[in-house]
Scaffold this active site. Structure first.
Site, PDB file in Angstrom:
ATOM      1  N   ASP A   9       0.800  -1.219   0.000  1.00  0.00           N
ATOM      2  CA  ASP A   9       0.000   0.000   0.000  1.00  0.00           C
ATOM      3  C   ASP A   9       0.836   1.274   0.000  1.00  0.00           C
ATOM      4  OD1 ASP A   9      -1.366  -2.149   0.998  1.00  0.00           O
ATOM      5  OD2 ASP A   9      -2.258  -1.084   2.668  1.00  0.00           O
ATOM      6  N   TRP A  68       1.998  -0.176   9.784  1.00  0.00           N
ATOM      7  CA  TRP A  68       1.062  -0.410   8.685  1.00  0.00           C
ATOM      8  C   TRP A  68       0.439   0.884   8.192  1.00  0.00           C
ATOM      9  CZ3 TRP A  68      -1.946  -5.510  10.204  1.00  0.00           C
ATOM     10  CH2 TRP A  68      -1.011  -6.567  10.215  1.00  0.00           C
TER      11      TRP A  68
END
Ligand code: FRU
Length: 563
Positions: A9, A68
């Protein structure tokens, strides 16, 4: 020693003091997922990039299993707040706060994790592994609190939780969800933003009121696609309702009908645009990624690898072409606006900065060429594996009407089950073929397929056919696409950005988009060919096309001598 590397991502983008900042999930140790760190890059124009040192590494108990995905919020006083998910030493997903160490550093190189981290634990009833990817914050109606949403699931129902905060340290959970859709599973990388029904520009994330709708987007962990829906946000009840429950989030429209995941938008206050980026996954086997030593397309990152591994193509078993020179990182950034003509979808379009890579020399333009049934015309273009192509198509109306009954039984046409561009119908397929070799043993057709029912209604499908895109057999090859709205009087139009092993294609001004991750083995560099084709059995199509050869973006590793 040369490390293997992976990226997934992209995360926390924003524009600040003249620079676009982009972070991305990065594993410096292996071509498979793990050890997730925030890599950081900056650009003045979304095209040319400078690598910076890692912004955050997994070094605290609350993010030791990975820093993350997260999002940035720029506060009215100019401070930048970064919220991200930490995977703790016990593998619990928690939300954490970080900010730039020194706001007067133009590149914001150093990042500090807040001493009160983690600021949010999974609430009761939410699984410890189902609580991630906080969004950019928006202001509550009275302007005294910030709100964020975080994706999760309860059983098989995908949900987005809402929190309110004044200081990004203490949070209150709303009892009700912003939205939920049964059967959609875990919602990753939720995005929530306003779009204007009247203006051309994008909107700040806190904008709301008359003439504004809200887009809710989720990345479905179960099928690795990004889905969105347009609806109305009631900021008092903190509830979002889709305009059409039939095309709700996760069951209706996709941002992209190809390979595109974990995308995120940000509001570019400099140009008043909402800009979208997504991650283009590999579609080859993990074993191949390990052999080739990288995975996840992102040009900046490839440039670094190439400087360390000049012979990388030789160790790639599928001999996939990996030189992606065209632009930026991850997918090409797209601006997003509401499609005011249909009122039912957004329009995604490559940011206009991409046009600056168009080279005048070597461009090709052909207008109003008649493509009879079965026609195939090769276009003589120099540098055919790095180009920008814009084309329009018009079906001969008489034939279209006469053939109505013949195509009637095809009303259930779907790109994915159609057999691809080789499957002939009365009114399609027709379009372009890119990344083809001389004898068409390798090719990627991007095309329209029109179906007309006995009632005269026309349905147009926009498809990309990867079935013959590579001689390699260890890669995924599918036909993908979707029906695309075409309004009265509109020609069929497409734009494809071709970058060696990626083709990003936009139909009808960006109503539908398909990103193809392909692995040509023969149709590479100057051996690649471009064609116009019409494989319909009856319709003649009039086509116009313009193709630009594209320059390469500058990607600088860190440290660099000058800016
Ligand atoms: C999506 C995702 C996110 C998570 C991140 C970890 O691809 O799984 O949900 O935060 O990647 O790298």
């Amino acid at each position: 020693m040369i490390n293997d590397e992976l990226n997934n991502d992209y995360t926390g983008p924003f524009f600040y003091n003249g620079w676009y900042h982009l972070f991305y999930q990065y594993n410096a140790d292996s071509a498979v997922w793990g050890n997730i760190t925030w890599a950081h890059a900056v650009s003045r124009d979304l095209i040319h990039w400078l690598h910076l040192p890692f912004a955050m590494v997994p070094d605290q108990w609350y993010d030791i299993n990975g820093v993350w995905t997260g999002s940035a919020t720029i506060l009215p006083d100019g401070r930048i707040v970064m919220l991200y998910t930490g995977d703790t030493r016990d593998e619990v997903q928690v939300q954490c706060l970080a900010y730039p160490a020194n706001l007067s550093d133009p590149l914001l190189i150093d990042w500090v994790k807040d001493s009160s981290n983690p600021v949010l634990f999974p609430p009761p009833g939410i699984g410890s592994k189902d609580f991630r990817d906080p969004t950019t914050a928006w202001l509550s109606p009275d302007g005294d609190k910030w709100r964020i949403t975080i994706g999760s699931k309860v059983n098989k129902t995908g949900i987005s939780l809402i929190y309110e905060t004044k200081d990004f340290i203490e949070y209150e959970l709303w009892e009700e969800y912003l939205h939920q859709v049964p059967g959609t599973g875990m919602w990753e990388c939720v995005d929530f933003y306003p779009v204007s029904l009247t203006e051309e520009n994008g909107l700040d994330t806190s904008a709301n009121g008359a003439g504004i709708k809200h887009v809710l987007k989720t990345s479905l962990d179960d099928d690795k696609n990004d889905y969105y829906a347009i609806g109305v946000y009631d900021s008092i009840k903190n509830k979002w309702t889709p305009d059409d429950p039939e095309i709700d989030v996760g069951i209706g429209l996709r941002y992209d009908y190809g390979t595109y995941y974990a995308s995120k938008t940000f509001y570019d206050q400099n140009t008043q645009r909402r800009i979208l980026w997504g991650w283009i996954r590999e579609t080859d086997a993990e074993s191949v990624d390990l052999l080739k030593g990288w995975s996840g397309v992102q040009v900046l990152y490839l440039a670094t690898i190439l400087s360390k591994k000049p012979n990388i193509t030789l160790i790639n078993t599928s001999k996939a072409q990996i030189l992606l020179n065209l632009s930026c990182m991850q997918s090409i950034p797209r601006s997003i606006v509401m499609d005011k003509k249909t009122g039912k979808n957004i329009l995604q379009w490559p940011v206009e900065e991409v046009d600056s890579l168009r080279l005048r020399k070597g461009s090709v333009e052909i207008n109003d060429v008649k493509l009879a049934p079965g026609a195939l015309i090769q276009l003589a273009i120099d540098s055919p594996s790095q180009l920008d192509l814009v084309a329009t198509f018009d079906i001969d109306e008489e034939i279209a009407s006469a053939s109505a009954s013949a195509s009637e039984d095809n009303m259930s046409y779907e790109c994915s089950t159609s057999g691809g561009a080789a499957n002939r119908g009365v009114l399609g397929p027709f379009g372009v073929i890119v990344l083809a070799d001389d004898i068409l043993s390798e090719l990627t057709p991007i095309y329209f397929y029109v179906v007309k029912g006995s009632n005269g209604n026309t349905h147009t499908h926009f498809c990309a056919d990867e079935l013959r895109s590579s001689k390699a057999n260890d890669v995924e090859k599918i036909v993908c696409g979707s029906e695309v709205p075409v309004l009265d009087g509109e020609k069929l139009s497409l734009r494809s950005l071709v970058d060696h092993s990626i083709v990003e294609s936009f139909a009808q001004g960006g109503r539908r988009v398909i990103t193809s991750r392909v692995y040509p083995t023969k149709a590479i560099n100057s051996a690649a060919r471009v064609f116009l084709f019409n494989n319909a059995t009856e319709a003649t199509v009039t086509a116009s096309i313009k193709i630009w050869k594209m320059d390469s973006a500058d990607i600088h590793p860190f440290p660099f001598d000058h800016i």
